[in-house]
Design a protein around this motif. Structure first.
Motif, PDB file in Angstrom:
ATOM      1  N   TRP B 305      32.122 -56.600 -62.841  1.00  0.00           N
ATOM      2  CA  TRP B 305      32.869 -57.164 -63.976  1.00  0.00           C
ATOM      3  C   TRP B 305      32.162 -56.890 -65.300  1.00  0.00           C
ATOM      4  O   TRP B 305      32.809 -56.696 -66.324  1.00  0.00           O
ATOM      5  N   ARG B 307      30.138 -54.204 -65.953  1.00  0.00           N
ATOM      6  CA  ARG B 307      30.306 -52.786 -66.297  1.00  0.00           C
ATOM      7  C   ARG B 307      31.735 -52.523 -66.802  1.00  0.00           C
ATOM      8  O   ARG B 307      31.926 -51.813 -67.794  1.00  0.00           O
ATOM      9  N   GLU B 308      32.720 -53.126 -66.151  1.00  0.00           N
ATOM     10  CA  GLU B 308      34.110 -52.941 -66.589  1.00  0.00           C
ATOM     11  C   GLU B 308      34.329 -53.518 -67.987  1.00  0.00           C
ATOM     12  O   GLU B 308      35.014 -52.925 -68.815  1.00  0.00           O
ATOM     13  N   ALA B 309      33.721 -54.696 -68.233  1.00  0.00           N
ATOM     14  CA  ALA B 309      33.892 -55.333 -69.536  1.00  0.00           C
ATOM     15  C   ALA B 309      33.252 -54.503 -70.648  1.00  0.00           C
ATOM     16  O   ALA B 309      33.804 -54.380 -71.741  1.00  0.00           O
TER      17      ALA B 309
END
Ligand SMILES: [Fe+2]
Ligand SMILES: [Fe+2]
Ligand SMILES: [Fe+2]
Lengths: 250, 327
Positions: B305, B307-309
């Motif tokens: 989450w 890294r995605e953010a």
């Protein structure tokens, strides 16, 4: 216990306990860059611990060293604010915790550079550069994670809601704070609340996060009266070698 | 060495191109990312640099295991800085691998699903504080034996990464030796921990160089390409020759009854490690293989989450910035 000693323990214990929490991420952070950055922060905080507790030991003049203070005191003798001892839970809580601390630490250490106690001023002068760097990074990360995705926003809001009741303790002046202010060693923590609040509002708004309404504040860390249950577990780990092999030199 | 048993990949290119490529290597030229290179050279390097990078990252775990229990503030800071260096080594090496056309995320997935390996040494547990001494002294010490010659490896980005890494590795080795010195100068318990650590890490350290490779075809190709610079046996001998006197200086006993100085060869005679244990570890049956990968997998999943953010935030920011510069 002298008020100055008490004051120095507060500075040293904040750095030690938060540094320890940051060091728990080593090897398991979300990305290599974060792993390295958290280790850097932890290293700075451990370095600051050595300075604060080293001076505390001198002021106490009871033959103890910085290491004795770090590794041979039990939880009720620790004087860190509660906010830095809560467990990491997730990366979001760690960064929010770091940010709420840094947002205070920068104006606090800046004020301490003008302390009437020259040793305090020296330590603050060295530490404030590191704190400014930490704040820059933690604020940017809070903004990125608040702004990023719906999931990251929700996680950051959860972290903030959890930590919020622990922030009030930072500004609750007590007899030690009054004595330090009177001696010109440090300003009253409450006098920095507005500055802190400004940083918080700016960052939370850029992060699309909502400041909780509650003004309730837990207390008991800075006085040592009532720590969380988490501190004892941290110390059990941290102090295991010094406690198990009291005559060893490492 | 952190790269064990790297097979060379088959290459079926134009013999003239291959000969010209080999001539460049023989002349001591560095191969750079944009240069033509045989497919086998590229694939072998990806495997070797990737395995080396993974070793740095998984290698954080056995020492990370003691950061929260380090006995003094100084030791805590030193150990933390050391493990942080290893993360930095992983970063340089993933960057070097990326110049060959494979991303860090792809390499990480390959580590986690078992398609890529890391050094067998990191599948051994760290059980006492003396292990922080033994790992620095023996494991970083063995890594240096292999990595110093790799500073002259033919692939430019890999060679340059090695130059930076080697400086720090020798510092780690000295730091580990100093931890050991404090232990052997200490109490009875500390001396016992120091000897126990040497007993447990001696043979796994010898295994780091890989099995004897004098008959290996792959080894010959990799040496011709200057991806591998010395044979495993040469490096192992050099390590034993340098380490035995250090153990003597510490007053510790190397756990090998057959160990003796050979006047004729000018080297120590020593016992081979138990290679069946080595192959067990490589196959996944070492004491910590499952736990190490589970730890990395858990960290990778828990960090998703974040890294995605970070990516989503960077994209939003780019979009906002480009809107705001429009007249
Ligand atoms: Fe390394
Ligand atoms: Fe290495
Ligand atoms: Fe190292």
């Amino acid at each position: 216990m002298s008020q100055l000693f008490e004051f120095l323990l507060r500075q040293g214990d904040n750095a030690l306990v938060l540094g320890h929490r940051m060091s728990e991420w080593c090897g398991v952070a979300p990305a290599l860059e974060e792993d390295i950055a958290l280790a850097n922060t932890a290293l700075d905080l451990i370095g600051q611990t050595q300075l604060w507790l080293g001076y505390a030991a001198e002021v106490e003049a009871a033959g103890r060293t910085a290491n004795d203070l770090a590794f041979r005191r039990d939880a009720y003798d620790f004087r860190n604010m509660l906010m830095v001892e809560v467990p990491n839970e997730d990366f979001g809580r760690t960064l929010m915790q770091q940010f709420c601390f840094d947002a205070f630490q920068v104006p606090w250490l800046t004020a301490l550079t003008a302390s009437s106690d020259t040793r305090v001023a020296e330590i603050a002068t060295k530490s404030v550069k590191e704190a400014a760097y930490h704040l820059d990074r933690s604020a940017k990360t809070v903004i990125a994670l608040g702004d990023g995705t719906a999931e990251s926003n929700a996680r950051m809001q959860t972290a903030l809601d959890y930590l919020w009741p622990y922030t009030g303790e930072i500004f609750a002046d007590d007899a030690t704070d009054q004595a330090m202010a009177k001696a010109g060693v440090a300003p009253l923590p409450s006098s920095l609340k507005e500055t802190w609040q400004k940083t918080i509002v700016q960052t939370l708004s850029a992060a699309d996060l909502t400041q909780p309404d509650s003004t309730f504040a837990h207390s008991g860390g800075r006085s040592g009266m009532r720590h969380t249950e988490h501190l004892g577990h941290m110390l059990a780990t941290m102090q295991v070698l010094q406690r198990s092999y009291p005559s060893a030199v490492w | 060495m952190y790269a064990q048993m790297i097979k060379s990949e088959a290459t079926k290119e134009d013999p003239e191109m291959l000969a010209a490529f080999q001539a460049r290597i023989d002349a001591g030229e560095k191969i750079e990312p944009k240069d033509w290179m045989p497919e086998g050279y590229r694939k072998t390097l990806i495997r070797q640099i990737g395995q080396h990078a993974h070793s740095e990252i998984v290698g954080q775990l056995p020492e990370g295991n003691w950061i929260t229990r380090a006995p003094t503030l100084e030791r805590k800071a030193n150990l933390l800085a050391k493990v942080q260096d290893e993360a930095g080594h992983g970063l340089y090496l993933y960057c070097a691998a990326e110049t060959l056309g494979v991303s860090r995320d792809e390499l990480t997935e390959m580590l986690l699903d078992g398609r890529m390996k890391y050094s067998s040494i990191f599948n051994y547990p760290t059980l006492t504080w003396a292990d922080m001494g033994a790992v620095g002294w023996l494991v970083d010490g063995a890594a240096i034996m292999n990595q110093v010659p790799l500073q002259r490896t033919s692939y430019g980005p890999y060679a340059r990464a090695m130059v930076r890494i080697c400086k720090e590795e020798s510092f780690h080795q000295r730091q580990g030796f100093h931890v050991m010195m404090a232990m052997v100068k200490g109490t009875k318990d500390q001396k016992r921990m120091a000897q126990d650590a040497l007993n447990r890490f001696w043979y796994p350290a010898l295994m780091m160089f890989g099995p004897s490779d004098k008959d290996s075809v792959h080894s010959a190709q990799n040496m011709a390409w200057k991806i591998k610079m010395n044979t495993n046996d040469e490096l192992r001998q050099k390590f034993v020759d340098e380490t035995v006197p250090q153990a003597e200086y510490l007053g510790l006993t190397v756990p090998d009854d057959t160990l003796n100085w050979n006047e004729e060869t000018g080297h120590y005679n020593f016992a081979e490690p138990d290679w069946s244990e080595f192959f067990d570890v490589v196959k996944g049956n070492g004491p910590c293989n499952t736990d190490r990968i589970n730890t990395r997998q858990k960290a990778w999943d828990a960090g998703k989450w974040v890294r995605e953010a970070m990516v989503a935030h960077a994209e939003k920011k780019r979009a906002r910035d480009s809107r705001s510069v429009r007249p």
